[in-house]
Design an enzyme around this catalytic site. Structure first.
Site, short mmCIF file in Angstrom:
data_model
loop_
_atom_site.label_atom_id
_atom_site.label_comp_id
_atom_site.label_asym_id
_atom_site.label_seq_id
_atom_site.Cartn_x
_atom_site.Cartn_y
_atom_site.Cartn_z
N CYS A 37 0.90 -1.15 0.00
CA CYS A 37 0.00 0.00 0.00
C CYS A 37 0.94 1.20 0.00
O CYS A 37 1.59 1.47 1.00
CB CYS A 37 -0.90 0.03 1.23
SG CYS A 37 -1.87 1.55 1.27
N SER A 62 -1.14 1.80 4.81
CA SER A 62 -0.87 0.42 5.23
C SER A 62 -2.08 -0.47 5.01
O SER A 62 -2.33 -1.38 5.79
CB SER A 62 -0.48 0.41 6.70
OG SER A 62 -1.48 1.04 7.47
FE FE Z 1 -3.42 2.21 2.85
#
Ligand code: FE
Length: 202
Positions: A107, A111
């Site tokens: 990502c 995250s």
């Molecule tokens: Fe994210």
């Protein structure tokens, strides 16, 4: 330009999260719980309990061709069939590793992580170094994880967000032919489902 990433960011600061943190500091302050204990619990969720769900999904896909087909066509539904349901309606997309293509998940903005199948994201997944480098130089990063892919294998990097979460379906290792679904599940690691490792035969 708005980005779907930012939608879920606030839930890191949800009242529940704040209460949990407040409770944690109170317990530590009163000497009822050490931060080491908390770290150990978090590690267990990152490395053991969380990824067990994903490992069951992978082992089912390895042993049941119909399930695998369903999983690759509609990850959310096939994962829910095993009782693992998403949070906040995030859509699960499962990426199949083959001898020709290796998938890896990141990502880049924060995250985002497939919680229902993998539990809590490990610290390195949330690090700026991983998020920025795996996109620019995936093969170098994978080598640092100990995965040296042949040049002819195509590497695909998938950027997660609050709407789509990815999970890698690793290749079934050679030498694990005699194992049943439960035994296969024990071979599947979190890192293999993120795509920074391959599943090793026992
Ligand atoms: Fe994210």
């Amino acid at each position: 330009m708005s980005h779907p990433h930012h939608d879920h960011h606030h839930d890191h600061e949800s009242p529940a999260a704040l209460r949990t943190r407040a409770l944690e500091s109170l317990l530590v302050e009163k000497g009822l719980l050490s931060t080491d204990t908390i770290d150990a619990v978090v590690r267990t969720y990152e490395e053991d309990i969380g990824p067990l769900n994903g490992a069951k999904v992978v082992a089912r896909a390895w042993t049941d061709p119909q399930y695998k087909k369903h999983l690759l066509a509609d990850g959310t539904a096939a994962i829910a069939d095993l009782g693992f349901t998403g949070r906040q309606g995030a859509q699960m997309v499962v990426l199949e590793n083959t001898p020709q293509v290796h998938n890896v998940v990141v990502c880049t903005l924060c995250s985002c992580y497939p919680w229902p199948v993998l539990g809590l994201p490990p610290a390195w997944y949330k690090s700026y170094a991983y998020r920025s480098r795996v996109v620019r130089e995936p093969r170098v990063v994978l080598r640092e994880f100990g995965l040296d892919l042949p040049a002819e294998v195509k590497v695909r990097v998938w950027d997660s967000n609050s709407e789509v979460r990815y999970m890698v379906l690793p290749q079934r290792p050679a030498g694990a032919e005699g194992l049943d679904e439960n035994a296969l599940a024990t071979l599947v690691t979190r890192d293999a489902m993120i795509g920074v490792a391959q599943v090793q035969a026992p």
